[in-house]
Scaffold this active site. Structure first.
Site, PDB file in Angstrom:
ATOM      1  N   ARG A 270       0.824  -1.141   0.125  1.00  0.00           N
ATOM      2  CA  ARG A 270      -0.100  -0.103   0.173  1.00  0.00           C
ATOM      3  C   ARG A 270       0.827   1.278   0.151  1.00  0.00           C
ATOM      4  O   ARG A 270       1.366   1.604   0.798  1.00  0.00           O
ATOM      5  CB  ARG A 270      -0.965   0.010   1.359  1.00  0.00           C
ATOM      6  CG  ARG A 270      -1.498   1.276   1.597  1.00  0.00           C
ATOM      7  CD  ARG A 270      -2.664   1.051   2.503  1.00  0.00           C
ATOM      8  NE  ARG A 270      -2.138   0.661   3.775  1.00  0.00           N
ATOM      9  CZ  ARG A 270      -1.618   1.139   4.707  1.00  0.00           C
ATOM     10  NH1 ARG A 270      -1.536   2.695   4.666  1.00  0.00           N
ATOM     11  NH2 ARG A 270      -1.490   0.951   5.727  1.00  0.00           N
ATOM     12  N   HIS A 274      -3.777   4.372   4.513  1.00  0.00           N
ATOM     13  CA  HIS A 274      -4.805   3.287   4.710  1.00  0.00           C
ATOM     14  C   HIS A 274      -6.286   3.942   3.993  1.00  0.00           C
ATOM     15  O   HIS A 274      -6.747   2.989   3.394  1.00  0.00           O
ATOM     16  CB  HIS A 274      -4.920   2.805   6.136  1.00  0.00           C
ATOM     17  CG  HIS A 274      -6.237   1.701   6.268  1.00  0.00           C
ATOM     18  ND1 HIS A 274      -6.050   0.479   5.917  1.00  0.00           N
ATOM     19  CD2 HIS A 274      -7.404   1.884   7.031  1.00  0.00           C
ATOM     20  CE1 HIS A 274      -7.282  -0.174   6.259  1.00  0.00           C
ATOM     21  NE2 HIS A 274      -7.983   0.681   6.841  1.00  0.00           N
ATOM     22  N   TYR A 283       4.053   5.355  11.369  1.00  0.00           N
ATOM     23  CA  TYR A 283       4.451   3.878  11.404  1.00  0.00           C
ATOM     24  C   TYR A 283       5.186   3.345  10.508  1.00  0.00           C
ATOM     25  O   TYR A 283       5.529   2.127  10.968  1.00  0.00           O
ATOM     26  CB  TYR A 283       2.911   3.205  11.878  1.00  0.00           C
ATOM     27  CG  TYR A 283       1.966   3.293  10.821  1.00  0.00           C
ATOM     28  CD1 TYR A 283       2.347   2.705   9.601  1.00  0.00           C
ATOM     29  CD2 TYR A 283       0.886   4.324  10.810  1.00  0.00           C
ATOM     30  CE1 TYR A 283       1.306   2.459   8.677  1.00  0.00           C
ATOM     31  CE2 TYR A 283      -0.132   4.298   9.688  1.00  0.00           C
ATOM     32  CZ  TYR A 283       0.089   3.359   8.558  1.00  0.00           C
ATOM     33  OH  TYR A 283      -0.795   3.579   7.720  1.00  0.00           O
TER      34      TYR A 283
END
Length: 376
Positions: A270, A274, A283
């Site tokens: 990805r 998200h 993160y």
């Protein structure tokens, strides 16, 4: 001391090359696989390239619309185009798709108008397309629940007694790596296995379940989980549209001919957030993203076309212009979407008239009318 420190779980995903089915290298070189032969004409390859470019442009336009306040949310597929276009173009007319909320490329392959997707995220409809007409079910927000719906649908097809006939259709359920930790997904694996249901489970392993890396989801490669349930699992290069097409085509044919379920793990990444409410810089490392940019699904098909003299500069320029035109039209269509009337929330809840729903609709209509009476 945490459990992760005891087990020695890494803080970031492992970037080592996994064992997977690959037919097109990141450099655009064609390779063969003994179990997954694939022959494509030049026109077919150019068609796949156009699908990839158009899907990415639609996705980027939707992200821009969200940033400008025109959509409430958007789940980007950036980086996952090959997994979706490859598997989407493997589908037959009678197959049924059960998507998550990110399968915009598969929707494109099933002729669902992109503006229909935007209507859902704009909050003006509950989906906007007929699943039966397109062989593409409505988007599912609840993580993993669509796998149970898909398995039940597949078992229904099985009981119709059409497997092995020209009208036979397989079912395919899409989900992400994080969803494999959900009970619904594992329950669907049990039912599909013991009933030998005609279904393909297509996991887009994009390495991150929102902010948790794959290593926090599983201690083994995801495709190997299928063995524990009693059906085949295969890992494919999710950035290779050729491999995704060939592997999914084989799995769907196995399902249609009564050979039961298959789990496909499309190993991809990805590249974006998200959803548009997420900040991936909190993160994951920038270096990880840069490493995956070298595996871009669109660039490798472009490299293949150039290497084989299958397309010239004029072709690529035309595709880019077509993509811009699609994005421009999509923006105009999105901004023109009308707000629904308050009572439309009661429509299409049940196939036939439902007494309780009718009563609730009448009560709500009376409630709304009371405001008009007070104003007058």
């Amino acid at each position: 001391m945490t459990i992760d420190s005891v087990r020695g779980a890494p803080d970031t995903p492992e970037l080592a090359e996994p064992e997977l089915v690959q037919l097109l290298t990141p450099e655009g070189e064609r390779v063969e696989h003994p179990d997954y032969p694939l022959e494509l004409t030049a026109d077919e390859v150019r068609g796949l390239y156009r699908d990839l470019v158009f899907t990415r442009k639609i996705d980027l336009e939707a992200v821009a619309l969200t940033r400008q306040g025109e959509l409430g949310l958007w789940a980007s597929l950036l980086g996952q185009e090959a997994a979706q276009i490859g598997s989407g173009r493997a589908l037959g007319r009678h197959d049924m798709v059960f998507p998550t909320y990110r399968e915009h490329g598969v929707a494109w392959c099933r002729d669902v108008e992109p503006v229909r997707l935007l209507g859902l995220f704009r909050g003006v409809n509950h989906g906007g397309w007929d699943p039966a007409e397109h062989g593409f079910h409505l988007y599912t927000i609840v993580i993993g629940s669509q796998t149970l719906h898909a398995t039940g649908y597949a078992m229904g097809v099985q009981r119709d007694g059409v497997l092995g006939t020209p009208s036979a259709g397989a079912t395919i359920a899409y989900f992400g790596d994080g969803a494999t930790s959900q009970g619904d997904v594992n329950e669907s694996f049990v039912f599909a296995s013991v009933f030998n249901a005609p279904i393909v489970f297509f996991c887009q392993n994009n390495q991150w379940a929102i902010s948790e890396p794959l290593e926090r989801q599983s201690r083994i490669p995801l495709f190997k989980r299928a063995q524990g349930y009693g059906f085949p699992g295969i890992r494919v290069d999710g950035n290779d549209v050729f491999a995704c097409l060939a592997v999914t085509r084989r799995a769907l044919e196995n399902a249609r001919t009564g050979q039961g379920p298959t789990l496909i793990e499309a190993f991809t990444y990805r590249m974006g957030a998200h959803t548009t409410t997420d900040d991936p810089t909190r993160y994951r490392l920038k270096a990880e993203e840069e490493a995956w940019k070298l595996k871009d699904p669109i660039e490798r098909v472009k490299a293949y076309l150039v290497r084989g003299d299958l397309a010239d500069a004029a072709f690529f320029e035309k595709v880019d212009e077509e993509a811009k035109a699609i994005a421009k039209e999509l923006r105009a269509q999105c901004l023109a979407l009308p707000d629904p009337g308050p009572l439309t929330i009661f429509e299409n809840v049940y196939a036939d008239e439902h007494p309780l729903m009718t009563e609730e609709q009448e009560q709500f209509a009376a409630y709304l009318a009371s405001f008009e009476e007070e104003a007058s």
